[in-house]
Design an enzyme around this catalytic site. Sequence first.
Site, PDB file in Angstrom:
ATOM      1  N   TRP A  38      -9.182  -6.159   0.474  1.00  0.00           N
ATOM      2  CA  TRP A  38      -8.553  -4.838   0.538  1.00  0.00           C
ATOM      3  C   TRP A  38      -8.055  -4.599   1.954  1.00  0.00           C
ATOM      4  CZ3 TRP A  38      -6.977  -2.793  -3.649  1.00  0.00           C
ATOM      5  CH2 TRP A  38      -7.693  -2.962  -4.849  1.00  0.00           C
ATOM      6  N   SER A  84      -5.763  -5.176   9.655  1.00  0.00           N
ATOM      7  CA  SER A  84      -7.204  -5.254   9.399  1.00  0.00           C
ATOM      8  C   SER A  84      -7.424  -5.174   7.892  1.00  0.00           C
ATOM      9  CB  SER A  84      -7.978  -4.122  10.083  1.00  0.00           C
ATOM     10  OG  SER A  84      -9.373  -4.300   9.934  1.00  0.00           O
ATOM     11  N   SER A  85      -8.520  -5.789   7.444  1.00  0.00           N
ATOM     12  CA  SER A  85      -8.818  -5.785   6.013  1.00  0.00           C
ATOM     13  C   SER A  85     -10.300  -6.027   5.797  1.00  0.00           C
ATOM     14  CB  SER A  85      -8.003  -6.868   5.285  1.00  0.00           C
ATOM     15  OG  SER A  85      -8.408  -8.153   5.727  1.00  0.00           O
ATOM     16  N   SER A  86     -10.731  -5.763   4.582  1.00  0.00           N
ATOM     17  CA  SER A  86     -12.062  -6.145   4.123  1.00  0.00           C
ATOM     18  C   SER A  86     -11.884  -7.392   3.273  1.00  0.00           C
ATOM     19  CB  SER A  86     -12.708  -5.019   3.299  1.00  0.00           C
ATOM     20  OG  SER A  86     -13.975  -5.416   2.823  1.00  0.00           O
TER      21      SER A  86
END
Length: 376
Positions: free
Chosen positions: A72, A94-96
């Site tokens: 995500w 940025s991400s998860s």
Amino acid sequence: MTADPARRLRHALAVSVPVEDPAWRDALEAVPRELFLGEAVFRPSGVQWEPVHRRTVGQEEWLRLVYQDTTWVTQIEGVTAVDAPGPMAGRPTSSSTLPSLIMRMLDLAGIRDGDRVLEIGTGTGYSTALLCHRLGDKNVYSVEYDPGLAAAAADHIHTAGHSPTLLTGDGLAGHRGGAEYDAIVATCAVRYIPPAWLHQVRDGGTITTTISGWMLASGLIRLTVHDDGTATGRFTGDRIGYMLARPHERPPRPTFRRRPGQTRPARFDPGLLDDWTAQFVAQLAAPSAELMTTSDGVILVDVATGSQAWTEITGDGWQVHQHGPLRLWDAVEDCLTAWQEAGAPPQSAFGMTVNHDGTQHIWLSEPTGPSWNLPV
């Protein structure tokens, strides 16, 4: 859903993700991913990124999204999903990361109970919390480049009940205060191994990262650090990619205009660069070039020198035009030829050596085989 839908979804995720070390599955079951995604994430929508808010989709659907084995995106060009006014264009910053990739990295690193680990790229803090659950807070160090992301991650991690050593700064410098580490794990890609990482890992310890470049081809590798100051390892062949570390990101691309230069028949169909390993090989040949695809083939633009190469189809096949001090397509074709003469093996046939003098190179088949220097 049951009375505790998040726990049920965590369990389903944990049993679906392949792991070699079952302790990581325990961590997946224990750490609530929903604590680390805030109130909104981005999802792709055509050529843009659409913010999805928890309050809009409702708690039940939000948890279903959270516990998908999906990356995500949480920030686009420095703008977080919760602050986005609407769909946005741009590059994710940025991400998860999808949980199965986190598990793959941690398994590959060979981390065991009691190990001291330095994580490069805290991001949302989710992988940091997984490390804390497995190793204990005192054995986990994590560095985040972006101050805003670092502050949010610290809140997430503390809410989850963990207190590792969290730092804000350039992760490429590592963190001398916690050295020596048993393992360094990077949740960002790098163009080469920063010397500080090599110096901060114990003899026999590991560095697990993705080597990438400005063509955005990448390869996952675990390097073992030796007592003579060198490190070696082989690429795994996994088809994964991380965002480049901010200091290794591409500079602004020179404006592409077709300039007069040398024209000749191309030895390779540029469509070959659609192959995962072939693009990785091309990047080794022209490490400071960006790759663009068009209906006429490909365009290479060297950021450092402004050199250009572009292909176009003719009645007899393909031809290439080259301009500037570097003959980019010549270098790419020479590298691809060496690869094909070796049988066009997969990326797992490549390895890497980091020398004690700081030079680094990627080699094919064996350390004495064909090799290409990285842009240290």
